[in-house]
Each structure stands twice: as structure tokens, then as C-alpha cells.
Design a protein around this motif. Structure first.
Motif, PDB file in Angstrom:
ATOM      1  N   UNK A  42      15.840   9.220 -35.962  1.00  0.00           N
ATOM      2  CA  UNK A  42      15.237  10.501 -36.348  1.00  0.00           C
ATOM      3  C   UNK A  42      16.328  11.541 -36.613  1.00  0.00           C
ATOM      4  N   UNK A  43      17.333  11.581 -35.741  1.00  0.00           N
ATOM      5  CA  UNK A  43      18.438  12.537 -35.918  1.00  0.00           C
ATOM      6  C   UNK A  43      19.159  12.258 -37.228  1.00  0.00           C
ATOM      7  N   UNK A  44      19.426  10.981 -37.506  1.00  0.00           N
ATOM      8  CA  UNK A  44      20.099  10.610 -38.753  1.00  0.00           C
ATOM      9  C   UNK A  44      19.249  11.028 -39.948  1.00  0.00           C
ATOM     10  N   UNK A  45      17.931  10.759 -39.867  1.00  0.00           N
ATOM     11  CA  UNK A  45      17.048  11.111 -40.981  1.00  0.00           C
ATOM     12  C   UNK A  45      16.947  12.620 -41.176  1.00  0.00           C
ATOM     13  N   UNK A  69      19.324  14.739 -40.531  1.00  0.00           N
ATOM     14  CA  UNK A  69      20.579  15.127 -41.186  1.00  0.00           C
ATOM     15  C   UNK A  69      20.521  14.826 -42.676  1.00  0.00           C
ATOM     16  N   UNK A  70      19.968  13.666 -43.020  1.00  0.00           N
ATOM     17  CA  UNK A  70      19.870  13.299 -44.439  1.00  0.00           C
ATOM     18  C   UNK A  70      18.911  14.233 -45.167  1.00  0.00           C
ATOM     19  N   UNK A  71      17.812  14.585 -44.495  1.00  0.00           N
ATOM     20  CA  UNK A  71      16.869  15.532 -45.110  1.00  0.00           C
ATOM     21  C   UNK A  71      17.567  16.855 -45.365  1.00  0.00           C
ATOM     22  N   UNK A  72      18.350  17.318 -44.395  1.00  0.00           N
ATOM     23  CA  UNK A  72      19.077  18.581 -44.560  1.00  0.00           C
ATOM     24  C   UNK A  72      20.068  18.476 -45.731  1.00  0.00           C
ATOM     25  N   UNK A  73      20.736  17.325 -45.828  1.00  0.00           N
ATOM     26  CA  UNK A  73      21.659  17.124 -46.946  1.00  0.00           C
ATOM     27  C   UNK A  73      20.903  17.169 -48.281  1.00  0.00           C
ATOM     28  N   UNK A  74      19.732  16.522 -48.327  1.00  0.00           N
ATOM     29  CA  UNK A  74      18.925  16.545 -49.540  1.00  0.00           C
ATOM     30  C   UNK A  74      18.464  17.964 -49.868  1.00  0.00           C
ATOM     31  N   UNK A  75      18.115  18.724 -48.832  1.00  0.00           N
ATOM     32  CA  UNK A  75      17.706  20.116 -49.062  1.00  0.00           C
ATOM     33  C   UNK A  75      18.867  20.926 -49.654  1.00  0.00           C
ATOM     34  N   UNK A  76      20.052  20.734 -49.066  1.00  0.00           N
ATOM     35  CA  UNK A  76      21.224  21.443 -49.588  1.00  0.00           C
ATOM     36  C   UNK A  76      21.529  21.009 -51.016  1.00  0.00           C
TER      37      UNK A  76
END
Length: 136
Positions: A88-91, A93-100
Motif C-alpha cells: 500500500x505504501x509503495x502504491x 508513492x506511485x500514485x503521488x508520482x503519477x499525480x505529480x
């Protein structure tokens, strides 16, 4: 007459002894019967106790196996939960990267849209200029 009284007394004593002997024998028989009944009861009780003990031992074993199995399942689920939390933590982080990345892409799209608009305006001016130049 005396002999009749004497016979009567002797008969009475013998009869009394005979009745006492029968009573003792009857009491002995009753005691023996009671001891036999108690012995039978004890044997039946021991058999029933052994059956109950075996049933209890089976239940205890089953309970222990169930507890062991449950504890193993709990440990597996706790491990799975830990792995899921990490995932969940990894996902996230990836969601945040996608948002950025989406924000950056949106800025790029906006900038390109402005450039296209400027180029279209400039192109329109050149067309007007070319029309004037070719008509003159």
C-alpha cells in the motif's frame, strides 16, 4: 411332667439357636449381595469413567490442534497484512508520482497550447501579409 418341661425348654433353646443361625446366614447373604452389587457398580463406573476420559482426551487433542491451526493462520494473516501495508505504501508513492507527473504534463499541455495559439496567430498574420504582397 418335668421331662415335658425339660423337653420344652430344650426344644425352645434349639429353635432359638436355629432361628439365630438362619438370621445370621440371611444377614451374610444380604451383605454378600450388597458387595456383589457394589463390585458391579464399581466396574461399570470405571468403564464409563474410562470412556469419558478418552472422549475428553480426544476433545483436548482436537482443541490443541485447532488452536495450533488458528495460531498458524493468524501468523499467516499478520504476515500478509504486513506485506499488504508495505505494498500500500509503495502504491501510494506511485500514485503521488503519477499525480505529480499529471500536474507537470498539464503544465506542458497548457504551455504547448499557448505556443500553438501564438503560432496560429503568427501564421494568420503571415497569410494576411502574403495576400497583401501577392495582390499588390
Amino acid at each position: 411332667m418335668l421331662s415335658a418341661i425339660l423337653v420344652f425348654i430344650v426344644y425352645f433353646k434349639i429353635d432359638k439357636r436355629h432361628r439365630n443361625a438362619e438370621a445370621r446366614q440371611s444377614e451374610g447373604n444380604a451383605l454378600s449381595t450388597m458387595q456383589e452389587a457394589y463390585g458391579k457398580f464399581t466396574q461399570d463406573y470405571i468403564k464409563e469413567f474410562d470412556k469419558l476420559k478418552q472422549a475428553f482426551d480426544l476433545l483436548q487433542k482436537s482443541k490443541d490442534e485447532t488452536e495450533l491451526s488458528s495460531n498458524n493462520k493468524i501468523r499467516q494473516l499478520e504476515h500478509k497484512l504486513g506485506e499488504t501495508k508495505k505494498e500500500r505504501i509503495v502504491l501510494l508513492k506511485r500514485i503521488r508520482q503519477f499525480e505529480l507527473q499529471t500536474e507537470q504534463d498539464q503544465r506542458t499541455v497548457n504551455e504547448l497550447t499557448r505556443k500553438i495559439d501564438r503560432y496560429e496567430e503568427e501564421l494568420a498574420r503571415y497569410r494576411i501579409y502574403i495576400q497583401r504582397f501577392s495582390t499588390s
